[in-house]
Design a protein around this motif. Structure first.
Motif, short mmCIF file in Angstrom:
data_model
loop_
_atom_site.label_atom_id
_atom_site.label_comp_id
_atom_site.label_asym_id
_atom_site.label_seq_id
_atom_site.Cartn_x
_atom_site.Cartn_y
_atom_site.Cartn_z
N ALA A 71 -10.73 -5.70 -6.53
CA ALA A 71 -10.26 -4.57 -7.34
C ALA A 71 -9.15 -4.97 -8.29
CB ALA A 71 -9.79 -3.44 -6.42
N ALA A 72 -8.19 -5.77 -7.82
CA ALA A 72 -7.08 -6.18 -8.68
C ALA A 72 -7.57 -7.05 -9.83
CB ALA A 72 -6.02 -6.91 -7.86
N LEU A 73 -8.56 -7.92 -9.55
CA LEU A 73 -9.10 -8.77 -10.62
C LEU A 73 -9.74 -7.93 -11.72
CD1 LEU A 73 -10.75 -11.70 -8.62
CD2 LEU A 73 -8.69 -11.79 -10.01
N ALA A 109 3.42 1.42 -3.65
CA ALA A 109 2.59 2.56 -3.26
C ALA A 109 1.37 2.12 -2.46
CB ALA A 109 2.16 3.32 -4.51
N THR A 110 0.86 0.93 -2.78
CA THR A 110 -0.31 0.42 -2.06
C THR A 110 -0.04 0.27 -0.57
OG1 THR A 110 -0.99 -0.79 -4.05
CG2 THR A 110 -2.00 -1.46 -1.98
N ALA A 111 1.20 -0.06 -0.24
CA ALA A 111 1.56 -0.26 1.17
C ALA A 111 1.38 1.01 2.00
CB ALA A 111 3.00 -0.76 1.28
N PHE A 112 1.34 2.17 1.35
CA PHE A 112 1.22 3.44 2.08
C PHE A 112 -0.21 3.99 2.04
CE2 PHE A 112 5.61 3.01 0.68
CZ PHE A 112 6.30 3.22 1.88
N MET A 122 -5.64 1.69 -5.38
CA MET A 122 -4.27 1.26 -5.68
C MET A 122 -4.23 -0.19 -6.14
SD MET A 122 -2.64 3.99 -5.33
CE MET A 122 -0.99 3.35 -5.56
N ARG A 123 -5.09 -1.01 -5.57
CA ARG A 123 -5.13 -2.41 -6.02
C ARG A 123 -5.65 -2.51 -7.45
NH1 ARG A 123 -2.29 -6.20 -4.77
NH2 ARG A 123 -3.93 -7.73 -5.21
N PHE A 124 -6.60 -1.66 -7.80
CA PHE A 124 -7.10 -1.63 -9.18
C PHE A 124 -5.98 -1.24 -10.14
CE2 PHE A 124 -8.66 1.05 -12.66
CZ PHE A 124 -9.44 0.13 -13.34
N LEU A 125 -5.21 -0.22 -9.81
CA LEU A 125 -4.12 0.22 -10.68
C LEU A 125 -3.03 -0.84 -10.77
CD1 LEU A 125 -3.82 3.96 -9.53
CD2 LEU A 125 -4.81 3.07 -11.66
#
Length: 462
Positions: A71-73, A109-112, A122-125
């Motif tokens: 997603a992050a990529l 925010a991803t941690a929550f 969240m990883r995409f954002l």
């Protein structure tokens, strides 16, 4: 309307920058940009480090992590394509600080996140912010470093990515057993927030951007005074190297990349970097598996594969050093040809452990040197008015090659291709990358010969 140039006191900002020594100003800028790239590396590797704990805590199958890991990529690619052009319109500093703050806040925010879908989103954002940060850091650094050392310094800055991944591994090994996997994401989020706060007072805007966009002379002079406190610049006019200023000032950065002047070079840059990352990520993801399938022990596979990255660190600095002394395009093209030759020879020496280890190191030198040099090469190719966009779009296209390399390795392994066959195949995209740069060099030389409008862009008063 632009103000007439005062020839009695006219400063070409590129010549001014090239005439300076590497100073405290450059050191501060280098550290800030290095940290940005390092945090990119930290975040890129974070999900890989926390994946085993995530599987255990949430009781999810490993194959379900695919969307989360990719997603992050995807976000990085889209962020580079959509956000980076704003840096060529409103400035490098604002977009860079905002993007660092954005991916830091999203990482926190991803941690929550409490579900796989939320974690993927969240990883995409987070990736959107990362996609805009690195191209801006590369461009800003390249625009302030004297030409005689630019390749070496920008490539050295890119070593921050490897440093960030390594630091992520060390911190994860300490944080996860004590505080859990969420602590890794929080660490990777708080650090960018702190850095973003530091960027606001410490990071300079690009003076070449300011001149190209007609910003007040007084603001340009103040920044150049930070670079060279002894210089007397009050009342001077400032010019930059941008050609065809009337056209570039009114054209979007994206359209500039695809204009008649830059289209062929743009296509060749994209093709070259796509092929480069196809090879790089196939090797990065599948080297240990290939070695294990060829009879190496698990320990031997890991150790030999790690030497690929050790050679990469040497190659990054060597390529930068050579780019400062010879034609940058020819140096990178040579590294691609060397990569093709080495991987072809490597495939035929899998039975000789010592010789194979040496070849793997040299492969890392050649391939990593070429890969890291593509961003400064793109920054040098494009004008000030579209430089960030040019670097960012090339990096985004390269991400597609990274995905092709990762999945291509899986396909080849599924077809029962052996070590020798796969390495021999990798010589082909390496040669295509070199050929693309040769075509790009010829196109750039032709444009230089046929260009007739070289009027400088001038900074005006408010």
């Amino acid at each position: 309307m632009r103000e007439p140039i005062d020839r009695a006191c006219t400063v070409d900002v590129q010549e001014f920058i090239d005439g300076q020594r590497f100073s405290v100003f450059h050191c501060v800028l280098f550290v800030l940009c290095f940290l940005i790239v390092a945090l990119d590396g930290f975040d890129t590797g974070a999900m890989g480090f926390i994946a085993p704990s995530l599987v255990q805590d949430w009781k999810v199958p490993r194959e379900s992590l695919g969307p989360v890991l990719s997603a992050a990529l995807v976000g990085v690619g889209i962020g580079a394509l959509l956000v980076s052009p704003f840096a060529d319109k409103i400035g490098r500093k604002a977009v860079l600080a905002a993007s660092v703050f954005f991916f830091g806040a999203l990482s926190c925010a991803t941690a929550f996140s409490n579900s796989m879908d939320a974690l993927t989103a969240m990883r995409f954002l987070t990736g959107l912010g990362l996609g805009a940060a690195v191209p801006n850091a590369v461009t800003l650094m390249s625009e302030y470093v004297p030409a005689r050392i630019r390749g070496f310094v920008v490539n050295a800055m890119f070593m921050g990515f490897a440093a960030g991944i390594a630091l992520g591994g060390v911190l994860s090994a300490w944080l996860i057993p004590v505080f859990g996997w969420k602590s890794v994401l929080l660490t990777g989020g708080v650090a960018p927030l702190v850095l973003a706060a530091m960027l606001i007072p410490l990071l300079p805007e690009s003076v070449k951007f300011m001149v190209a966009n007609g910003r007040p002379r007084e603001r340009v002079a103040r920044i150049l005074q930070r670079l060279a406190p002894q210089a007397r610049l009050n009342g001077c006019a400032f010019i930059c190297e941008a050609k065809n200023p009337v056209d570039t000032a009114r054209t979007s950065p994206v359209l500039q990349l695809l204009s008649k002047r830059y289209l062929l070079g743009t296509m060749m840059l994209w093709l070259s970097y796509f092929m480069c990352l196809t090879v790089f990520y196939l090797l990065t993801n599948w080297l240990p598996t290939l070695f294990k399938a060829s009879g190496f022990t698990l320990h031997g596979s890991a150790m030999t594969s790690s030497l690929f990255h050790v050679g990469g660190c040497v190659g990054i600095l060597l390529a930068g050093w050579l780019m400062d002394r010879f034609s940058a395009i020819r140096v990178v093209a040579f590294f691609y040809v060397l990569t093709a030759a080495i991987v072809f020879v490597t495939g035929r020496n899998v039975a000789h452990d010592a010789w194979l280890t040496a070849l793997i190191v040299v492969t890392g030198v050649a391939l990593s040197g070429a890969a890291a040099s593509m961003a400064p090469l793109a920054a040098e190719f494009y004008p000030t008015t579209s430089r960030v966009t040019g670097v960012a779009w090339m990096l985004a296209i390269g991400r597609v090659g990274a995905v092709v390399g990762a999945f291509g390795g899986a396909i080849l392994m599924g077809l029962s291709w052996q070590f020798a066959s796969i390495f021999s195949l990798l010589a082909v995209p390496s040669l295509v990358a070199a050929f693309a740069l040769v075509v790009m060099a010829r196109s750039a030389a032709h444009n230089e010969r046929t260009s007739t409008d070289t009027a400088p862009v001038v900074a005006t008063r408010s």
